[in-house]
Design a protein around this motif. Structure first.
Motif, PDB file in Angstrom:
ATOM      1  N   LEU A 188      -9.360  -3.243  -0.895  1.00 63.56           N
ATOM      2  CA  LEU A 188     -10.359  -2.425  -1.014  1.00 63.56           C
ATOM      3  C   LEU A 188     -10.252  -1.061   0.084  1.00 63.56           C
ATOM      4  N   LYS A 189      -9.290  -1.001   1.145  1.00 59.07           N
ATOM      5  CA  LYS A 189      -9.090  -0.035   1.815  1.00 59.07           C
ATOM      6  C   LYS A 189      -8.381   0.938   1.188  1.00 59.07           C
ATOM      7  N   GLU A 228       0.917  -1.114  -0.208  1.00 56.63           N
ATOM      8  CA  GLU A 228      -0.152   0.008   0.056  1.00 56.63           C
ATOM      9  C   GLU A 228       0.851   1.214  -0.094  1.00 56.63           C
ATOM     10  N   SER A 254      -5.582  -4.671   2.626  1.00 54.93           N
ATOM     11  CA  SER A 254      -6.989  -5.052   1.766  1.00 54.93           C
ATOM     12  C   SER A 254      -6.640  -3.917   0.587  1.00 54.93           C
ATOM     13  N   GLN A 276     -17.447 -13.749   3.420  1.00 55.88           N
ATOM     14  CA  GLN A 276     -16.956 -12.710   2.933  1.00 55.88           C
ATOM     15  C   GLN A 276     -17.722 -11.694   3.369  1.00 55.88           C
ATOM     16  N   THR A 307      -8.427 -10.300  -8.125  1.00 60.65           N
ATOM     17  CA  THR A 307      -8.599 -11.350  -6.792  1.00 60.65           C
ATOM     18  C   THR A 307      -8.617 -12.749  -7.095  1.00 60.65           C
ATOM     19  N   ASP A 328     -14.961  -4.971   8.584  1.00 64.44           N
ATOM     20  CA  ASP A 328     -13.854  -4.240   8.389  1.00 64.44           C
ATOM     21  C   ASP A 328     -12.346  -5.264   8.202  1.00 64.44           C
ATOM     22  N   GLY A 329     -12.710  -6.524   7.888  1.00 64.34           N
ATOM     23  CA  GLY A 329     -11.598  -7.194   7.772  1.00 64.34           C
ATOM     24  C   GLY A 329     -10.970  -7.824   9.067  1.00 64.34           C
ATOM     25  N   LEU A 342      -7.077  -7.535  -4.542  1.00 67.66           N
ATOM     26  CA  LEU A 342      -7.889  -7.104  -3.398  1.00 67.66           C
ATOM     27  C   LEU A 342      -7.391  -7.761  -2.157  1.00 67.66           C
ATOM     28  N   LYS A 343      -6.387  -8.923  -2.325  1.00 64.92           N
ATOM     29  CA  LYS A 343      -5.727  -9.414  -0.792  1.00 64.92           C
ATOM     30  C   LYS A 343      -4.424  -8.958  -1.005  1.00 64.92           C
ATOM     31  N   GLN A 382     -16.305  -8.563   5.502  1.00 61.81           N
ATOM     32  CA  GLN A 382     -16.375  -7.195   5.018  1.00 61.81           C
ATOM     33  C   GLN A 382     -17.251  -6.041   5.971  1.00 61.81           C
ATOM     34  N   THR A 406     -17.288  -8.559  -2.088  1.00 67.24           N
ATOM     35  CA  THR A 406     -16.011  -7.701  -2.252  1.00 67.24           C
ATOM     36  C   THR A 406     -16.296  -7.140  -3.700  1.00 67.24           C
TER      37      THR A 406
END
Length: 178
Positions: free
Chosen positions: A64-65, A37, A62, A143, A83, A150-151, A56-57, A147, A90
């Motif tokens: 998504l974050k 990130e 994440s 999943q 992903t 928040d993981g 995605l992972k 989600q 997701t």
């Protein structure tokens, strides 16, 4: 002289990054590669990409974050989320957060380019004849709850009424085919 379109690949799988970097470079793109990130955001600040693939992972986070943070730094960037752990939850969240498309790995450069260039939905897409298996429905539900939390594995395990280690084992497995 026209400058090449800048494409960023964000993925913690170095071999995947290498293969995709070569494929996109051969297609005339200026390719940036980030494996986490922080690196992705730093590269985007220095050289905002027009296109990005986002895993995605990621190893320590994440996609998504990272997605809204990346779009805040490079608002014109078109992002395709990739992903190996696809789920309806997701996919929906990725689109809501600003991704232009969501693809399940394995993918090749042509599929990714097609995803970037697809502007509208396809009402003629095939609808499955059979409902998903109970294992797939279970995977999707996990999943969705993950989600919603928040993981957070511990909070998700509590919400699902299962032991945290059991949930971790389930999450390490590949998603069940439909």
């Amino acid at each position: 002289m026209q400058t090449a379109e800048r494409l960023m690949i964000v993925d913690d799988d170095e071999m995947f990054c290498h293969v995709m970097e070569r494929a996109f470079s051969r297609r005339g793109f200026e390719v940036l590669v980030a494996t986490d990130e922080e690196q992705a955001l730093e590269l985007a600040r220095r050289s905002p990409p027009q296109l990005a693939t986002l895993d995605l992972k990621l190893e320590h986070g994440s996609g998504l974050k990272l997605l809204p943070e990346l779009l805040a730094v490079a608002p014109e960037c078109r992002v395709v989320v990739l992903t190996g752990y696809s789920s309806i939850a997701t996919a929906v969240e990725a689109i809501k957060l600003g991704a232009v498309n969501y693809l399940c790995k394995p993918v090749d450069a042509d599929e990714v380019l097609g995803a970037f260039n697809r502007e509208t939905g396809d009402p003629d897409i095939d609808i499955a004849d059979n409902p998903p298996s109970i294992n797939r429905v279970t995977w999707e539900h996990i999943q969705k709850v993950l989600q919603e939390h928040d993981g957070n594995i511990s909070a998700t395990a509590r919400a699902l009424g299962m032991h945290r280690r059991t949930l971790q084992r389930k999450l390490q497995k590949r998603p069940v085919r439909r």
